[in-house]
Design a protein around this motif. Sequence first.
Motif, PDB file in Angstrom:
ATOM      1  N   SER A 103       6.725 -17.224 -34.543  1.00  0.00           N
ATOM      2  CA  SER A 103       7.218 -18.491 -34.519  1.00  0.00           C
ATOM      3  C   SER A 103       8.119 -18.539 -35.127  1.00  0.00           C
ATOM      4  CB  SER A 103       6.185 -18.889 -34.719  1.00  0.00           C
ATOM      5  OG  SER A 103       6.425 -19.614 -33.907  1.00  0.00           O
TER       6      SER A 103
ATOM      7  N   TYR B 133       7.307 -16.242 -28.678  1.00  0.00           N
ATOM      8  CA  TYR B 133       7.218 -17.703 -28.719  1.00  0.00           C
ATOM      9  C   TYR B 133       5.791 -18.127 -28.899  1.00  0.00           C
ATOM     10  CZ  TYR B 133       6.872 -22.435 -27.124  1.00  0.00           C
ATOM     11  OH  TYR B 133       6.591 -23.755 -27.033  1.00  0.00           O
TER      12      TYR B 133
ATOM     13  N   ASN C 161       8.060 -24.082 -39.101  1.00  0.00           N
ATOM     14  CA  ASN C 161       9.439 -23.725 -38.791  1.00  0.00           C
ATOM     15  C   ASN C 161      10.434 -24.048 -39.897  1.00  0.00           C
ATOM     16  OD1 ASN C 161       9.676 -22.959 -35.667  1.00  0.00           O
ATOM     17  ND2 ASN C 161       8.081 -24.483 -35.899  1.00  0.00           N
TER      18      ASN C 161
ATOM     19  N   GLN D 243      14.461 -18.472 -30.388  1.00  0.00           N
ATOM     20  CA  GLN D 243      13.325 -19.040 -29.660  1.00  0.00           C
ATOM     21  C   GLN D 243      13.767 -19.638 -28.334  1.00  0.00           C
ATOM     22  OE1 GLN D 243      11.011 -21.747 -32.054  1.00  0.00           O
ATOM     23  NE2 GLN D 243      10.732 -20.263 -33.703  1.00  0.00           N
TER      24      GLN D 243
END
Length: 411
Positions: A3, A14, A107, A163
């Motif tokens: 991630s 992903y 994130n 990503q």
Amino acid sequence: MNSRRPESFDGLSYRGREDAGYGSGFPPRSFNTSGGAEHPQWVTTPLDIPGSRNLHWGERTPQYGAVTPPAPGANNEEAPLGTASAGDQLNRFAGFGIGLASLFTENVLAHPCIVFRRQCQVNYHAKNYHLSPFSVIVVMYNVTKAQGPRALWKGMGSTFIVQGITLGAEGIVSECSPLPRELSRKWNPKQIAGHLLLKGLTFVVAMPFYSASLVETVQSEIIRDNPGILDCLREGFGRVVGMGVPHSKRLLPLWGLIFPTISHGVLHYIISSAVQKLVLLVLQKKSPSRPNAESSDSVQSMLDSYFPELIASFAANLCADVLLYPMETVLHRLHIQGTRTIIDNTDLGFEVLPINTQYEGMRDCINVINREEGLLGFYKGFGAIVVQYSLHATVLQITKMIYSVLLQNSA
């Protein structure tokens, strides 16, 4: 590679929601254990916030756990459009908030741990391996004190770019080939092989951009000159054509990085998917449905229904990152070699060091690390993993407590 985590093969694999018919969410959900006639599937779709839709009473929700049916004798007529109750709106808000907290933690809030962990992995000079989270916190504080908070959030934009490239490449390859992007319950070995091949091709496409993102995350802030948001794209294309980016003769060709890149990415996907499925099955058996619960319990069960999937995703990513940590260390050293990168001194946090490795390939890198740094050399910076996932678990628990109180007060 991770991630969250450039979640680990962070930039390449992903970790999105993989429930067919729902859209994607973050963190990954490779399996669905909800009852019903629909077949659970693995699917990779654009980013979404889990729990932000399909939360009206009487509707079938994609979250783990059954929705409490209305009490006997209750009026089952549909409410007019636009007349949703305050409880329904709060349930929707709770799901959105919980998903957003998980997305933000994985994130953004955990990015400093990813930066420091990668710096430790590529720093063959380091005498302190940072296997403990306490030493990690001390050096991260020193880096922040010397260079400012920005030093620990460098390269975050490039991880989102990688990503996006991974998602786009997977969608294009699946549309232009017979390789399945999703797997139903009635899978066969041929479909599994095709699905994993699709994942491998996706990792190859994103590989040069992951290398550029890796450089941005480990490069010392002291020698960086106002990096742009799209530098990752420019340097990635430069890595492919061999132009525009200053490299040394020690730079490994991209074809030499294909095998370790695909191996790490596919193994991370397999391990995380298997662990997530197992955790969901265990949680399903431990939480029997309560069809006759009162309204307050029903509201609370709506909140609780989001967390089994988040817990399963959390455990899946943690297991995959821990099990593949030595391979990730080797992979990062191969990607960073020859890029003329200067990193922070992870022993003290006040100096900078050049990266001048001369590995001939994956096997040579493993042998050199084992000979010169020992077995623990493969786990340099492991304490950052402990800090990262401890922080993630804490934020999720605090978020659950806050929304639990709000829902109980509104019941």
